[in-house]
Design a protein around this motif. Structure first.
Motif, PDB file in Angstrom:
ATOM      1  N   MET A   1      64.717  21.148  14.230  1.00 49.49           N
ATOM      2  CA  MET A   1      66.153  21.196  14.425  1.00 49.49           C
ATOM      3  C   MET A   1      66.797  21.856  13.212  1.00 49.49           C
ATOM      4  O   MET A   1      66.409  21.572  12.078  1.00 49.49           O
ATOM      5  CB  MET A   1      66.593  19.724  14.538  1.00 49.49           C
TER       6      MET A   1
ATOM      7  N   SER B   1      73.152  21.938  10.299  1.00 45.23           N
ATOM      8  CA  SER B   1      74.123  22.643   9.445  1.00 45.23           C
ATOM      9  C   SER B   1      75.112  21.687   8.801  1.00 45.23           C
ATOM     10  O   SER B   1      75.813  22.056   7.862  1.00 45.23           O
ATOM     11  CB  SER B   1      74.890  23.683  10.270  1.00 45.23           C
TER      12      SER B   1
ATOM     13  N   GLN C   1      76.208  18.755  13.509  1.00 44.77           N
ATOM     14  CA  GLN C   1      75.978  20.192  13.762  1.00 44.77           C
ATOM     15  C   GLN C   1      74.484  20.439  13.886  1.00 44.77           C
ATOM     16  O   GLN C   1      73.806  20.691  12.902  1.00 44.77           O
ATOM     17  CB  GLN C   1      76.531  21.033  12.601  1.00 44.77           C
ATOM     18  N   TYR C   2      73.969  20.362  15.098  1.00 42.96           N
ATOM     19  CA  TYR C   2      72.522  20.433  15.312  1.00 42.96           C
ATOM     20  C   TYR C   2      72.165  21.527  16.306  1.00 42.96           C
ATOM     21  O   TYR C   2      72.807  21.673  17.338  1.00 42.96           O
ATOM     22  CB  TYR C   2      71.997  19.087  15.827  1.00 42.96           C
ATOM     23  N   GLN C   3      71.103  22.277  15.965  1.00 40.37           N
ATOM     24  CA  GLN C   3      70.622  23.294  16.895  1.00 40.37           C
ATOM     25  C   GLN C   3      69.126  23.118  17.085  1.00 40.37           C
ATOM     26  O   GLN C   3      68.363  23.167  16.110  1.00 40.37           O
ATOM     27  CB  GLN C   3      70.934  24.687  16.330  1.00 40.37           C
TER      28      GLN C   3
ATOM     29  N   LEU D   1      65.531  24.122  17.697  1.00 41.31           N
ATOM     30  CA  LEU D   1      64.788  25.380  17.542  1.00 41.31           C
ATOM     31  C   LEU D   1      63.491  25.369  18.344  1.00 41.31           C
ATOM     32  O   LEU D   1      62.998  26.406  18.764  1.00 41.31           O
ATOM     33  CB  LEU D   1      64.457  25.616  16.063  1.00 41.31           C
TER      34      LEU D   1
ATOM     35  N   THR E   1      65.114  30.932   9.769  1.00 38.04           N
ATOM     36  CA  THR E   1      66.530  30.593   9.535  1.00 38.04           C
ATOM     37  C   THR E   1      66.975  30.889   8.109  1.00 38.04           C
ATOM     38  O   THR E   1      68.165  30.871   7.820  1.00 38.04           O
ATOM     39  CB  THR E   1      66.756  29.086   9.767  1.00 38.04           C
TER      40      THR E   1
ATOM     41  N   ALA F   1      71.833  18.009  20.687  1.00 35.86           N
ATOM     42  CA  ALA F   1      72.772  19.125  20.461  1.00 35.86           C
ATOM     43  C   ALA F   1      73.976  19.057  21.400  1.00 35.86           C
ATOM     44  O   ALA F   1      75.031  19.630  21.110  1.00 35.86           O
ATOM     45  CB  ALA F   1      72.049  20.458  20.607  1.00 35.86           C
ATOM     46  N   SER F   2      73.841  18.333  22.516  1.00 32.51           N
ATOM     47  CA  SER F   2      74.980  18.221  23.444  1.00 32.51           C
ATOM     48  C   SER F   2      76.064  17.305  22.875  1.00 32.51           C
ATOM     49  O   SER F   2      77.141  17.177  23.444  1.00 32.51           O
ATOM     50  CB  SER F   2      74.507  17.677  24.793  1.00 32.51           C
TER      51      SER F   2
ATOM     52  N   ASN G   1      77.194  17.578  19.679  1.00 30.44           N
ATOM     53  CA  ASN G   1      77.701  18.174  18.428  1.00 30.44           C
ATOM     54  C   ASN G   1      79.200  17.966  18.252  1.00 30.44           C
ATOM     55  O   ASN G   1      79.927  17.891  19.246  1.00 30.44           O
ATOM     56  CB  ASN G   1      77.414  19.667  18.410  1.00 30.44           C
TER      57      ASN G   1
END
Ligand code: KG4
Ligand code: ZN
Length: 357
Positions: A152, A155, A159-161, A163, A275, A352-353, A355
């Motif tokens: 993940m 940020s 704030q999660y993305q 990967l 990243t 992430a949903s 955030n």
């Protein structure tokens, strides 16, 4: 602000009290931990070889109130000192989550306090901030638990993305299933790790699934099957020498750990490169694994990045990480929590949903 955290997503009942003042004053975050109490149901589930959801829910009901008393006592606080209640809203076992949600919401309503539902994985991935060498944002989180294996990009708080993640078994699940094949009790992660320390690398070259897949996803079910095949082959020999059997188990455990660790480290390195992040965080129950920590330390030295760990007692499920994540979310969104009394759990829930805007 003093936040009460309640964790009941699986087989640990965790309760903790966290004071946000040190965090708000940029002091080390762990200074905010005022009290914590934990009960593990492992012994109860062991005879069934895994978690029995109905038993888990009933045990959470039995434990949560005495644990709250214990945490309050350690913190030298009373109910009236609490400012907000955070609880694990998901993902996890529906019945177990409902116990925590019902308890937290009722308490919050009774005390006229706000409550906040926390994503269990957010609890895990923010817990290294409670360690002695806390990471700075942004960082990559390698989340390895009994139910999840994810990389993940973090940020900031909320704030999660995502990967990459496992396409089948989670890393902890692979540990537990392999442990069962080697005759060890549930949940065998720590036991496999200990056994592997006595084993010899190289006797069993097990597959390193998806090592060269080019993406950041994982797959561990084939590795477990490879272990099963070795066990069957060995059993077919009909050997009865105890030392030989013990050596076989230790060497096979070593081969399993070597393969799994090699894949996790390689994908984590790839995520950092992709990243441009210079900080890696290890979180989740498998984060307690010494071989993985050793390999990540060596990789960090070689590839020039920093690796951060949660305190070892906060790697597996606990109430502190839920109190902490709930507190940071409330601060980040200006105390935007809820006073609704609905018991709204989310047994399946993408991090992430959730955030923050
Ligand atoms: O994060 P966690 O407490 O619960 C979930 O959210 O799933 O992780 C539990 C998992 C189990 O699969 C357990 O076997 C594994 O973490 N585990 C370990 C170690 N300690 C716990 N796996 C490998 N080595 C360890 N030392
Ligand atoms: Zn967990």
């Amino acid at each position: 602000m003093i936040v009460l955290g309640i964790e009941t997503s699986c087989d640990e009942t965790g309760v903790a009290l966290y004071n946000t003042t040190p965090w708000e004053n940029r002091a080390p975050a762990h200074l905010g931990i005022l009290g914590q109490a934990l009960h593990s149901q492992i012994a109860m589930h062991q005879e069934y070889g895994g978690v029995v959801p109905e038993l888990a829910s009933r045990d959470h009901i039995r434990r949560v109130l005495p644990l709250l008393d214990e945490a309050l006592e350690e913190a030298k606080l009373e109910l009236k000192d609490i400012d907000a209640v955070a609880y694990t809203q998901g993902p996890g076992l529906a019945g177990a989550l409902l116990v925590g949600s019902a308890f937290a919401k009722s308490l919050a309503q009774g005390l006229n306090l706000p409550s906040i539902g926390v994503h269990h994985l957010e609890g895990h991935l923010l817990s290294p901030l409670l360690g002695t060498s806390a990471p700075e944002f942004p960082f990559i989180a390698l989340l390895v638990s009994g139910g999840h294996t994810q990389l993940m990009l973090v940020s900031g708080v909320g704030q999660y993305q995502l990967l990459g993640e496992t396409l089948d078994d989670a890393a902890g699940e692979a540990f537990d299933k392999t442990a069962k094949l080697l005759g060890l009790d549930y949940p065998g992660g720590a036991a496999i790790s200990k056994l592997a320390e006595k084993g010899q690398s190289g006797r069993f070259e097990l597959p390193k699934p998806m090592l060269h897949s080019g993406d950041l996803d994982f797959s561990f079910s084939g590795l477990k099957t490879a272990v099963l095949n070795q066990v069957k082959k060995f059993e077919a020999l009909g050997l009865s020498d105890a030392t030989e059997i013990a050596t076989f188990h230790a060497d096979l455990a070593r081969g399993f750990v070597d393969s799994l660790v090699a894949v996790l480290v390689s994908k984590a390195e790839k995520a950092l490169k992709q990243t441009g992040c210079k900080h890696l965080v290890l979180a989740g129950g498998v984060g307690a694994n010494v071989q993985l920590r050793e390999a990540l330390n060596a990789s960090a030295k070689k590839q020039r990045y920093e690796v951060h760990y949660p305190p070892i007692n906060l790697c597996t499920d606990n109430g502190v990480m839920i109190a902490f994540a709930g507190a940071l979310r409330m601060l980040a969104q200006n105390n935007d929590s809820t006073r609704s009394g609905a018991f709204d759990v989310k047994p399946r829930w993408d991090l992430a949903s959730n955030n923050l805007a």
